[in-house]
Design an enzyme around this catalytic site. Structure first.
Site, PDB file in Angstrom:
ATOM      1  N   CYS A 157       0.849  -1.188   0.000  1.00  0.00           N
ATOM      2  CA  CYS A 157       0.000   0.000   0.000  1.00  0.00           C
ATOM      3  C   CYS A 157       0.884   1.237   0.000  1.00  0.00           C
ATOM      4  CB  CYS A 157      -0.912   0.004   1.230  1.00  0.00           C
ATOM      5  SG  CYS A 157      -2.148   1.331   1.176  1.00  0.00           S
ATOM      6  N   ARG A 174      -8.687  -5.964   8.908  1.00  0.00           N
ATOM      7  CA  ARG A 174      -7.255  -5.708   9.046  1.00  0.00           C
ATOM      8  C   ARG A 174      -6.911  -5.179  10.439  1.00  0.00           C
ATOM      9  NH1 ARG A 174      -4.907  -6.272   4.170  1.00  0.00           N
ATOM     10  NH2 ARG A 174      -6.330  -6.259   2.391  1.00  0.00           N
ATOM     11  N   CYS A 204     -10.976  -0.545   0.361  1.00  0.00           N
ATOM     12  CA  CYS A 204     -10.404  -0.711   1.695  1.00  0.00           C
ATOM     13  C   CYS A 204     -10.831   0.512   2.506  1.00  0.00           C
ATOM     14  CB  CYS A 204      -8.882  -0.807   1.601  1.00  0.00           C
ATOM     15  SG  CYS A 204      -8.051  -0.938   3.199  1.00  0.00           S
ATOM     16  N   CYS A 263      -2.142  -1.337  -3.490  1.00  0.00           N
ATOM     17  CA  CYS A 263      -3.178  -0.488  -2.904  1.00  0.00           C
ATOM     18  C   CYS A 263      -2.613   0.933  -2.813  1.00  0.00           C
ATOM     19  CB  CYS A 263      -3.544  -1.003  -1.508  1.00  0.00           C
ATOM     20  SG  CYS A 263      -4.746   0.020  -0.613  1.00  0.00           S
TER      21      CYS A 263
END
Length: 332
Positions: free
Chosen positions: A98, A262, A190, A130
């Site tokens: 990410c 997460r 997300c 990401c």
């Protein structure tokens, strides 16, 4: 197995959150085990590709230009630097990278062109890519998707009711619009939040309700514990109790059964036993590496030792397909 639901009431979620602790964890663990591969945990690595100098006023963030913190302003990283960081993360067991930039919103300029190049390059390493770059419009989301982006992170942070206390430089609707733009580009979403901001249990439940009632649940929901940073308005907030983290994770697991929950910021303060409780309650992803943007994070080697102890297995990249497949084919 519990059916996926998108019409939760606040009262229903509050009742789940407030259940006796052992009953709550048992139900969340049961739902988690009903989904295959419950012992797999995705390892993600988060790097700051452009640090500090952000014009926003997020009360928790050391990268806001208006706060006097120890975070130095750094220009955009070069593509080669990002690739080196991605290789190190992959060698450490990460299947997702990410990239975060301290921007209020994406602008159509050379810096965004560099991000596109980064996305293409990391995608070729067979890692899920990401980005978290602030607000973006539909065209920008599509451009990222065309470059091979797998997921876009845009957290709600807290409830709509509590939001103005934490941030005044963009609205809750701005956040929801960005998530909608991400969905239109067929990217995975997300989106989660932070606990320990001084919010109430009702605020936590309200935020989860927004996520759980989206037409398509976010593929991943980060649950962050505030890491108080000196120089920010929230520098004196107390540490979030582990019981609150487990309750948030378990409630997210029950209300969004197939979502990747997460265990994000705040892990450095948690013992292995405390993290084990989070995994039991339904967490199936962590961020690894020595930093989470600008705050400390456990090292890859420590996490691998924990995985071995708990019998957890790192999840491989693209377990549920590549970007831009049909929505029903992509669940994480």
């Amino acid at each position: 197995m519990m059916q996926t639901k998108h019409n939760w009431t606040k009262e229903e979620i509050l009742e789940i959150y407030n259940r006796p602790f052992l009953d709550l964890v048992y139900e969340a663990a049961t739902i988690h085990r009903a989904n295959k591969d419950y012992s797999e945990v995705q390892i993600s690595s988060l790097i700051s590709i452009k640090t500090g100098g952000c014009p926003e006023d997020c009360s928790y963030c050391p990268q806001a230009a208006r706060y006097h913190t120890d975070v130095d302003v750094h220009a955009m990283m070069k593509v080669d630097e990002v690739l080196d960081a991605a290789k190190k993360a992959k060698d450490g067991g990460a299947s997702r990278l990410c990239m975060g930039a301290a921007w209020r919103e994406v602008r159509d300029n050379r810096d965004f062109d560099k991000v596109i190049d980064m996305v293409k390059a990391v995608n070729e390493m067979d890692m899920e890519v990401c980005c978290t770059l602030g607000m973006l419009n539909a065209d920008q989301a599509q451009r990222l998707a065309d470059a091979g982006l797998y997921a876009y992170n845009h957290n709600l942070d807290t409830s709509e009711e509590d939001y103005k206390r934490i941030i005044s430089t963009r609205t809750y609707d701005d956040r929801l619009q960005t998530i909608e733009n991400v969905r239109k580009a067929k990217l995975t979403v997300c989106s989660g939040g932070i606990i320990g901001l001084g919010e109430t249990v009702n605020d936590r439940v309200s935020m989860l309700r927004v996520l759980a009632n989206m037409p398509q649940h976010p593929e991943s929901v980060p649950v962050n514990a505030l890491v108080p940073v000196k120089g920010t308005p929230l520098e004196n907030q107390p540490r979030v109790p582990i019981w609150d983290m487990v309750r948030m994770i378990a409630t997210a697991r029950i209300t969004m059964p197939k979502t990747c929950v997460r265990l994000s910021a705040g892990r450095t303060e948690m013992s292995t036993i405390e993290q084990a409780l989070c995994f039991m309650a339904g967490a199936n992803s962590i961020f690894a590496g020595d930093k989470l943007l600008t705050t400390p994070n456990p090292d890859f080697k420590d996490d691998m030792a924990m995985f071995e102890l708990l019998g957890l297995t790192p999840r491989k990249a693209f377990k549920n397909g590549k970007p831009n497949q049909k929505a029903e084919e992509v669940t994480a």
